[in-house]
Design a protein around this motif. Sequence first.
Motif: not given
Length: 254
Positions: A210-218, A223-229
Amino acid sequence: MTAGSSLRITEADGVVEIVLDRERERNAIDAEMVAELHDVCTDLERRPRPAIITGGANGIFAGGADIAQLRERGRADALAGINVTLFDRIRALPMPTIAAVDGYALGGGAELSYACDLRIITPRTVFGQPEPQLGIIAGAGATYRLVRLVGESVAKQVLLGGARITAQRALDLGLAIDVVEPSQLLVAAHDLAASMLRSSAIALRMTKLAVDAGPDAHPQIELAIQALLFEDDEKYERMDAFLNRKNATGRTER
């Protein structure tokens, strides 16, 4: 994982330690070292673990690319991105990487350290980008990674003005997480890696993603990662353990 002639590699307690081992050449990054680091990346991609990259505590992290080899490279080599391709791969490794930097990290050596997620340094550490003095640019990540790490103004002081970042300034700028004596450099790096391993491995990997994702990904990626976790078994185990400790002691412990 086996070491090559340019690297010494050991593994203990789930952490891989990679030592640049061309001391007589000031750990200059040559084609052989690039190839061996690619092999290390392949292993870390297949079986993710935190990694420490260091030149040891001998006063030199890496003095840059091997100038003799660099002199013979032509336009096609530049477009192939020999070093930047490797450093991008290191940056994208699934688990965190730590650069343990003692002494000089110049040119490609500095760019290798920028590709790592965190940097621990010693009082004699110096970062610099002398490439324009050799008639080239810092072409392995410094023109964008250093900007993100320390800001455009400081990056231009280094890239254009030839300024060097000493240990205290690196700490003040947030380029380094800590400054320790050379004898404690690897101890501190392993302590940091061990502290990260106390976290959920999948949560740590997803946080880095998530930290390394580009600005357009946030914020979609969070939300997608947290839904899985939120429905991961380890989440329930860790939160139950936290609540049980809290109930047993009557206070919140972390």
